[in-house]
Write a protein that holds these residues in place. Structure first.
Motif, PDB file in Angstrom:
ATOM      1  N   PRO A  47       4.336  23.534 -10.130  1.00  0.00           N
ATOM      2  CA  PRO A  47       5.610  23.924 -10.749  1.00  0.00           C
ATOM      3  C   PRO A  47       5.609  23.872 -12.277  1.00  0.00           C
ATOM      4  CG  PRO A  47       6.018  22.557  -8.834  1.00  0.00           C
ATOM      5  CD  PRO A  47       4.539  22.535  -9.056  1.00  0.00           C
ATOM      6  N   ASP A  48       4.911  22.879 -12.857  1.00  0.00           N
ATOM      7  CA  ASP A  48       4.928  22.726 -14.316  1.00  0.00           C
ATOM      8  C   ASP A  48       3.571  22.950 -14.973  1.00  0.00           C
ATOM      9  OD1 ASP A  48       3.525  20.510 -13.536  1.00  0.00           O
ATOM     10  OD2 ASP A  48       4.926  19.045 -14.380  1.00  0.00           O
ATOM     11  N   GLY A  49       2.560  23.288 -14.193  1.00  0.00           N
ATOM     12  CA  GLY A  49       1.228  23.513 -14.746  1.00  0.00           C
ATOM     13  C   GLY A  49       0.377  22.263 -14.806  1.00  0.00           C
ATOM     14  N   GLY A  50       0.941  21.123 -14.448  1.00  0.00           N
ATOM     15  CA  GLY A  50       0.186  19.879 -14.466  1.00  0.00           C
ATOM     16  C   GLY A  50      -0.648  19.708 -13.217  1.00  0.00           C
ATOM     17  N   THR A  51      -1.689  18.906 -13.329  1.00  0.00           N
ATOM     18  CA  THR A  51      -2.522  18.583 -12.176  1.00  0.00           C
ATOM     19  C   THR A  51      -1.671  17.927 -11.095  1.00  0.00           C
ATOM     20  OG1 THR A  51      -4.503  18.302 -13.530  1.00  0.00           O
ATOM     21  CG2 THR A  51      -4.474  17.186 -11.401  1.00  0.00           C
ATOM     22  N   ILE A  52      -1.918  18.321  -9.853  1.00  0.00           N
ATOM     23  CA  ILE A  52      -1.156  17.781  -8.729  1.00  0.00           C
ATOM     24  C   ILE A  52      -1.800  16.486  -8.248  1.00  0.00           C
ATOM     25  CG2 ILE A  52      -0.528  18.147  -6.309  1.00  0.00           C
ATOM     26  CD1 ILE A  52       1.170  19.771  -8.189  1.00  0.00           C
ATOM     27  N   GLU A  53      -0.991  15.439  -8.147  1.00  0.00           N
ATOM     28  CA  GLU A  53      -1.458  14.178  -7.580  1.00  0.00           C
ATOM     29  C   GLU A  53      -1.163  14.186  -6.083  1.00  0.00           C
ATOM     30  OE1 GLU A  53      -3.188  11.801  -8.919  1.00  0.00           O
ATOM     31  OE2 GLU A  53      -3.184  12.698 -10.920  1.00  0.00           O
ATOM     32  N   THR A  54      -2.209  14.074  -5.306  1.00  0.00           N
ATOM     33  CA  THR A  54      -2.042  14.070  -3.849  1.00  0.00           C
ATOM     34  C   THR A  54      -1.714  12.656  -3.373  1.00  0.00           C
ATOM     35  OG1 THR A  54      -4.378  13.604  -3.406  1.00  0.00           O
ATOM     36  CG2 THR A  54      -3.743  15.916  -3.692  1.00  0.00           C
ATOM     37  N   LYS A  55      -1.262  12.544  -2.129  1.00  0.00           N
ATOM     38  CA  LYS A  55      -0.917  11.232  -1.579  1.00  0.00           C
ATOM     39  C   LYS A  55      -2.145  10.348  -1.428  1.00  0.00           C
ATOM     40  CE  LYS A  55       2.639  10.079  -0.416  1.00  0.00           C
ATOM     41  NZ  LYS A  55       3.706   9.388  -1.177  1.00  0.00           N
ATOM     42  N   SER A  56      -3.326  10.949  -1.383  1.00  0.00           N
ATOM     43  CA  SER A  56      -4.554  10.164  -1.280  1.00  0.00           C
ATOM     44  C   SER A  56      -5.060   9.713  -2.637  1.00  0.00           C
ATOM     45  CB  SER A  56      -5.643  10.978  -0.575  1.00  0.00           C
ATOM     46  OG  SER A  56      -5.886  12.182  -1.266  1.00  0.00           O
ATOM     47  N   GLY A  57      -4.397  10.137  -3.703  1.00  0.00           N
ATOM     48  CA  GLY A  57      -4.799   9.737  -5.037  1.00  0.00           C
ATOM     49  C   GLY A  57      -5.865  10.621  -5.657  1.00  0.00           C
ATOM     50  N   ILE A  58      -6.272  11.662  -4.949  1.00  0.00           N
ATOM     51  CA  ILE A  58      -7.271  12.597  -5.469  1.00  0.00           C
ATOM     52  C   ILE A  58      -6.531  13.761  -6.119  1.00  0.00           C
ATOM     53  CG2 ILE A  58      -9.186  14.124  -4.889  1.00  0.00           C
ATOM     54  CD1 ILE A  58      -9.764  12.282  -2.517  1.00  0.00           C
ATOM     55  N   PRO A  59      -6.701  13.996  -7.411  1.00  0.00           N
ATOM     56  CA  PRO A  59      -5.943  15.050  -8.089  1.00  0.00           C
ATOM     57  C   PRO A  59      -6.454  16.446  -7.746  1.00  0.00           C
ATOM     58  CG  PRO A  59      -7.484  14.039  -9.610  1.00  0.00           C
ATOM     59  CD  PRO A  59      -7.563  13.239  -8.338  1.00  0.00           C
ATOM     60  N   VAL A  60      -5.558  17.398  -7.762  1.00  0.00           N
ATOM     61  CA  VAL A  60      -5.898  18.806  -7.543  1.00  0.00           C
ATOM     62  C   VAL A  60      -5.589  19.576  -8.825  1.00  0.00           C
ATOM     63  CG1 VAL A  60      -5.348  20.902  -6.244  1.00  0.00           C
ATOM     64  CG2 VAL A  60      -5.440  18.696  -5.062  1.00  0.00           C
ATOM     65  N   PRO A  61      -6.606  20.035  -9.540  1.00  0.00           N
ATOM     66  CA  PRO A  61      -6.351  20.810 -10.761  1.00  0.00           C
ATOM     67  C   PRO A  61      -5.813  22.189 -10.420  1.00  0.00           C
ATOM     68  CG  PRO A  61      -8.696  20.756 -10.280  1.00  0.00           C
ATOM     69  CD  PRO A  61      -8.043  19.853  -9.279  1.00  0.00           C
ATOM     70  N   VAL A  62      -5.021  22.747 -11.298  1.00  0.00           N
ATOM     71  CA  VAL A  62      -4.434  24.066 -11.071  1.00  0.00           C
ATOM     72  C   VAL A  62      -4.706  24.961 -12.271  1.00  0.00           C
ATOM     73  CG1 VAL A  62      -2.631  23.134  -9.576  1.00  0.00           C
ATOM     74  CG2 VAL A  62      -2.196  23.411 -12.031  1.00  0.00           C
ATOM     75  N   ALA A  63      -4.523  26.257 -12.091  1.00  0.00           N
ATOM     76  CA  ALA A  63      -4.764  27.217 -13.172  1.00  0.00           C
ATOM     77  C   ALA A  63      -3.643  27.201 -14.196  1.00  0.00           C
ATOM     78  CB  ALA A  63      -4.941  28.622 -12.601  1.00  0.00           C
ATOM     79  N   GLY A  64      -2.446  26.815 -13.764  1.00  0.00           N
ATOM     80  CA  GLY A  64      -1.322  26.805 -14.688  1.00  0.00           C
ATOM     81  C   GLY A  64      -0.005  26.677 -13.958  1.00  0.00           C
ATOM     82  N   ALA A  65       1.075  26.832 -14.698  1.00  0.00           N
ATOM     83  CA  ALA A  65       2.418  26.733 -14.132  1.00  0.00           C
ATOM     84  C   ALA A  65       2.745  27.978 -13.323  1.00  0.00           C
ATOM     85  CB  ALA A  65       3.443  26.542 -15.246  1.00  0.00           C
ATOM     86  N   PHE A  66       3.594  27.791 -12.334  1.00  0.00           N
ATOM     87  CA  PHE A  66       4.055  28.908 -11.509  1.00  0.00           C
ATOM     88  C   PHE A  66       5.120  29.671 -12.284  1.00  0.00           C
ATOM     89  CE2 PHE A  66       6.868  30.485  -7.982  1.00  0.00           C
ATOM     90  CZ  PHE A  66       5.969  31.428  -7.493  1.00  0.00           C
ATOM     91  N   ARG A  67       4.710  30.810 -12.835  1.00  0.00           N
ATOM     92  CA  ARG A  67       5.618  31.648 -13.605  1.00  0.00           C
ATOM     93  C   ARG A  67       5.431  33.087 -13.127  1.00  0.00           C
ATOM     94  NH1 ARG A  67       7.064  27.297 -14.313  1.00  0.00           N
ATOM     95  NH2 ARG A  67       7.384  26.136 -16.255  1.00  0.00           N
ATOM     96  N   PRO A  68       5.951  33.411 -11.952  1.00  0.00           N
ATOM     97  CA  PRO A  68       5.676  34.721 -11.353  1.00  0.00           C
ATOM     98  C   PRO A  68       6.353  35.862 -12.089  1.00  0.00           C
ATOM     99  CG  PRO A  68       7.326  33.567 -10.073  1.00  0.00           C
ATOM    100  CD  PRO A  68       6.841  32.601 -11.120  1.00  0.00           C
ATOM    101  N   GLY A  69       5.676  37.007 -12.041  1.00  0.00           N
ATOM    102  CA  GLY A  69       6.257  38.236 -12.570  1.00  0.00           C
ATOM    103  C   GLY A  69       6.519  39.185 -11.412  1.00  0.00           C
TER     104      GLY A  69
END
Length: 324
Positions: A47-69
């Motif tokens: 939602p904000d472009g930040g890395t997602i913290e999973t419940k297992s504590g392993i982060p999921v990197p993302v390409a960026g914030a969800f800003r659809p066109g």
């Protein structure tokens, strides 16, 4: 059946289960590996472009914030815990706007709640995790809530958890690229030791089907063991303890295909591995996978994989030269 490469946008919300993310991505990655080409691509967003913290504590990197066109690619919305906290008014507005253009939108696990809360499932059939089923159906009476592992209803998809999501991805692969590829992907996720009769209810998943019938399981095992010299339907049925007609019916009911279709998929997948991984002649590969001739093998191979065996080797050789 083969189409061009398919791209998915994947929106991952915080407090996600890591296995849920893997259930979407890993079948796609496996399909690319088995096919020896990029059938699928995906881009992860938060939602904000930040890395997602999973419940297992392993982060999921993302390409960026969800800003659809005005993107038309399928959108998968993944959520697990505390979805209300993360489904902000802004995010729901973005989903509502992008839904006008998307070829389909999938609510994965608690993602189904987010789509429902955004009125994107109104008038559709849908499902969600079994623990939340009653709450979901009571909260959203305008949705036809059904007890299924996953539901594909026109431009909407919903799933009931991580393993049902894996089943969904196998089904999408099957629809786009055929039973042979979906079967081979499913087999990558199966861990099996030697079975005893006590193991008969611990069956692997093949697509959205679970092999709970011992006679079908016996027939499948026989097929796997006789790729080089295929048995007739009558012999398969006899050794599986059932009539040929009954075996046909059971396969259709449980596997979704006729016995000969599953058998052929096993043999073609074995053949494709030999085409890719060895320098064996096509005549030898044909013999080793139960085909009467190299020409019969080539015809079946092309029909299933949309290219000839020589075309596969030529394409992979060109790819290797380019990469070098």
């Amino acid at each position: 059946m083969e189409t061009g490469d398919q791209h998915f946008d994947i929106l991952v919300l915080p407090e996600i289960n890591l296995i849920l993310v893997a259930s979407v991505i890993e079948p796609l990655r496996a399909a690319n590996r088995i096919a020896g080409r990029e059938l699928y691509r995906w881009t992860l967003h938060s939602p904000d472009g930040g890395t997602i913290e999973t419940k297992s504590g392993i982060p999921v990197p993302v390409a960026g914030a969800f800003r659809p066109g005005r993107e038309t690619d399928p959108l998968f919305v993944l959520a697990s815990y505390n979805w209300k906290r993360h489904a902000t008014r802004e995010l729901k507005f973005q989903l509502s706007q992008t839904a006008r253009h998307r070829s389909l939108i999938a609510g994965i696990e608690a993602g189904s709640f987010i789509l429902a809360d955004t009125s994107l499932l109104d008038g559709f059939s849908a499902t969600t995790h079994w623990e939340d089923f009653e709450d979901f159906s009571r909260t959203y009476p305008q949705i036809d809530t059904v007890r299924e592992r996953f539901v594909i209803d026109r431009k909407r998809i919903t799933t009931g958890g991580s393993l049902p999501t894996l089943d969904l991805m196998l089904e999408l692969i099957r629809r786009a690229h055929g039973y042979s590829l979906a079967l081979e992907v499913s087999r990558l996720f199966i861990y099996e030791q030697e079975r005893t009769r006590a193991d008969l209810l611990q069956m692997p998943s093949v697509g959205n089907m679970r092999i709970l019938d011992a006679r079908v399981q016996a027939a499948v095992k026989l097929m796997e063991d006789t790729v080089e010299a295929p048995l007739s339907l009558a012999r398969l049925a006899k050794r599986s303890g059932v009539s040929a007609r009954r075996l046909q019916h059971l396969f259709r009911e449980i596997m979704g295909v006729a016995p000969h279709e599953h058998y052929l998929a096993l043999r073609l997948n074995a053949a494709r591995r030999k085409v890719i991984e060895t320098r064996a002649s096509f005549a030898d590969i044909a013999t080793e996978t139960g085909f009467n001739s190299a020409s019969a093998f080539s015809r079946s191979y092309r029909s299933s994989f949309s290219e000839s065996p020589s075309g596969t080797r030529r394409r992979l050789k060109t790819k290797a030269i380019s990469a070098g």
